[in-house]
Design a protein around this motif. Structure first.
Motif, PDB file in Angstrom:
ATOM      1  N   GLY A   1       1.867   1.550  -8.249  1.00 55.76           N
ATOM      2  CA  GLY A   1       2.063   0.976  -9.573  1.00 55.76           C
ATOM      3  C   GLY A   1       0.750   0.565 -10.215  1.00 55.76           C
ATOM      4  O   GLY A   1       0.552   0.765 -11.426  1.00 55.76           O
ATOM      5  N   MET A   2      -0.148   0.010  -9.416  1.00 56.45           N
ATOM      6  CA  MET A   2      -1.457  -0.367  -9.946  1.00 56.45           C
ATOM      7  C   MET A   2      -2.232   0.851 -10.426  1.00 56.45           C
ATOM      8  O   MET A   2      -2.849   0.838 -11.495  1.00 56.45           O
TER       9      MET A   2
ATOM     10  N   TYR B   1      -3.607  10.006  -7.925  1.00 62.71           N
ATOM     11  CA  TYR B   1      -3.659   9.645  -6.507  1.00 62.71           C
ATOM     12  C   TYR B   1      -2.799  10.611  -5.697  1.00 62.71           C
ATOM     13  O   TYR B   1      -1.880  11.248  -6.227  1.00 62.71           O
ATOM     14  N   VAL B   2      -3.115  10.695  -4.432  1.00 64.04           N
ATOM     15  CA  VAL B   2      -2.374  11.558  -3.507  1.00 64.04           C
ATOM     16  C   VAL B   2      -1.091  10.855  -3.085  1.00 64.04           C
ATOM     17  O   VAL B   2      -1.086   9.658  -2.790  1.00 64.04           O
TER      18      VAL B   2
ATOM     19  N   ALA C   1       9.573   6.465  -5.254  1.00 61.50           N
ATOM     20  CA  ALA C   1       9.690   7.159  -3.974  1.00 61.50           C
ATOM     21  C   ALA C   1       9.019   6.367  -2.857  1.00 61.50           C
ATOM     22  O   ALA C   1       9.530   6.292  -1.733  1.00 61.50           O
ATOM     23  N   SER C   2       7.875   5.765  -3.159  1.00 62.29           N
ATOM     24  CA  SER C   2       7.175   4.969  -2.151  1.00 62.29           C
ATOM     25  C   SER C   2       8.002   3.752  -1.758  1.00 62.29           C
ATOM     26  O   SER C   2       8.111   3.411  -0.570  1.00 62.29           O
TER      27      SER C   2
ATOM     28  N   GLY D   1       0.797  -1.207   0.000  1.00 65.01           N
ATOM     29  CA  GLY D   1       0.000   0.000   0.000  1.00 65.01           C
ATOM     30  C   GLY D   1       0.834   1.263   0.000  1.00 65.01           C
ATOM     31  O   GLY D   1       0.602   2.183  -0.778  1.00 65.01           O
ATOM     32  N   GLU D   2       1.837   1.278   0.866  1.00 63.63           N
ATOM     33  CA  GLU D   2       2.695   2.452   1.001  1.00 63.63           C
ATOM     34  C   GLU D   2       4.034   2.243   0.293  1.00 63.63           C
ATOM     35  O   GLU D   2       4.849   3.149   0.242  1.00 63.63           O
ATOM     36  N   ASP D   3       4.248   1.066  -0.251  1.00 62.15           N
ATOM     37  CA  ASP D   3       5.568   0.665  -0.728  1.00 62.15           C
ATOM     38  C   ASP D   3       5.736   0.681  -2.239  1.00 62.15           C
ATOM     39  O   ASP D   3       6.695   0.138  -2.765  1.00 62.15           O
TER      40      ASP D   3
END
Length: 379
Positions: free
Chosen positions: A131-132, A140-141, A147-148, A124-126
């Motif tokens: 990518g999805m 998206y925010v 970077a994630s 989710g944060e990674d």
């Protein structure tokens, strides 16, 4: 008024999917973050559609009632799987929510203008979710894929920071293969760090799986505890210094990132040796934020500059919180960047912006505006 998420005819207002829950150990933290956002977001300005991700990975429409996802019930909130699954579709440029249920045809739930992914931790944060969303051509925010991913992995984060000229503390990394092949070699290597050390899952947050270790005998159980969250473990030497944090917000257009006044976390006496999960989310009296932190003017200026350097070094977008140690020698050592920091009204990131003149609701609005202005695809 917020639309009924089941409507396939949303209004002309920007339609925001608030996405939370997820498969990581920070599932409940994500739900609490969503509760704060659902309560504060301007429902007169946005059509808000909450979507929860259960621990098994199922996506479904969720309640818009913040109470269901808060800690006020006295227990950790949880997204449950249900009979109907929703997916985000970018097929043919449609950018819409589609519901799927057994023995029925797929049903459009209306367009999606932007996703607010309030997911913490892996899956989710990674960079996986990002990518999805990139594949579906949906805005998206927050930070993008690279970077994630870098911001999630405490090992590669430090590599990038060092390459950008930022000071990082001593550390060792233990991979799954290294530990399985020779735990004794790993323990010997880690024992070379000055105690106390902090043993952490390399790709987790919210202080999950972290142990403060004061002697070599505590290393093995601490590493095993961290490995319950991530097979890759990082061990960091403790740094004697004050914990200083800076909230970073992407600039508009080609402007530099904006930085808040620095804040300082002080953990009060009462059972918390450090800023652990209980102190962050459960014990409201365990920690206190001072913002602006009591620092010399030149140090305040410098730490804000370095926070911007860290933000740009990983290629972050939207928001990040950057954490430093301010040592007794006057050195600023970077600890980490968090590309999706805790975002409840009492979390440090919104608090620092509130103290810097940007209230919580306006901060949410600014993040959504930045995401809507950002083009999809390569940037």
């Amino acid at each position: 008024m917020t639309i009924d998420p089941a409507s396939s005819q949303p209004s002309g207002k920007p339609r925001v999917v608030v996405l939370f829950g997820g498969r990581s150990s920070e599932h409940s933290v994500s739900c609490v973050t969503a509760a704060g956002v659902l309560e504060a977001i301007d429902h007169s300005k946005y059509d808000v559609v909450p979507v929860g991700i259960a621990r098994n990975g199922q996506w479904s429409l969720a309640s818009v009632d913040p109470e269901q996802w808060s800690l006020r019930s006295g227990s950790l909130p949880e997204v449950e799987s249900g009979p109907e699954t929703v997916v985000l579709s970018g097929e043919g440029g449609s950018r819409e929510l589609v519901a799927h249920a057994p023995d029925s045809l797929p049903k459009s739930m209306g367009r999606v203008d932007v996703v607010l992914p309030l997911l913490h931790g892996p899956f989710g944060e990674d960079g996986t979710l990002q990518g999805m969303l990139e594949m579906a051509d949906i805005r998206y925010v927050g930070a993008g894929v690279l970077a994630s991913a870098v911001g999630m992995d405490k090992h590669y984060m430090k590599v990038v920071f060092a390459a950008a000229g930022l000071a990082v503390g001593p550390y060792e990394v233990i991979t799954d293969r290294q530990w399985n092949r020779s735990p004794e070699e790993c323990l010997s290597r880690v024992s070379g760090l000055a105690f106390p050390v902090f043993v952490k899952p390399a790709r987790a947050g919210s202080s999950m799986g972290i142990t403060r270790v004061t002697e070599a005998s505590g290393l093995r159980p601490a590493i095993e505890a961290a490995r319950e969250h991530d097979p890759k473990v990082i061990v960091e030497a403790g740094i004697s210094g004050r914990e200083i944090e800076v909230a970073v917000l992407q600039g508009r257009g080609n402007e530099d990132p904006r930085t808040s006044q620095p804040g300082e976390i002080a953990v009060r006496d009462g059972g918390h040796d450090w800023y652990d999960f209980e102190a962050k989310y459960v014990d409201g009296a365990a920690a206190e934020l001072s913002c602006p932190a009591d620092l010399p003017d030149d140090v305040t200026t410098r730490v804000r500059e370095l926070a911007g350097v860290a933000f740009d070094a990983v290629g972050a977008e939207g928001l990040s919180r950057v954490d430093f140690f301010y040592t007794v020698d006057g050195e600023l050592v970077i600890n980490e960047i968090n590309t999706m920091p805790g975002f409840t009204p009492i979390s440090m990131y919104p608090q620092m912006w509130a103290k810097s003149g940007l209230p919580y609701t306006e901060l949410i609005d600014e993040l959504i505006t930045l995401a809507l202005e950002r083009r999809t695809g390569l940037r």
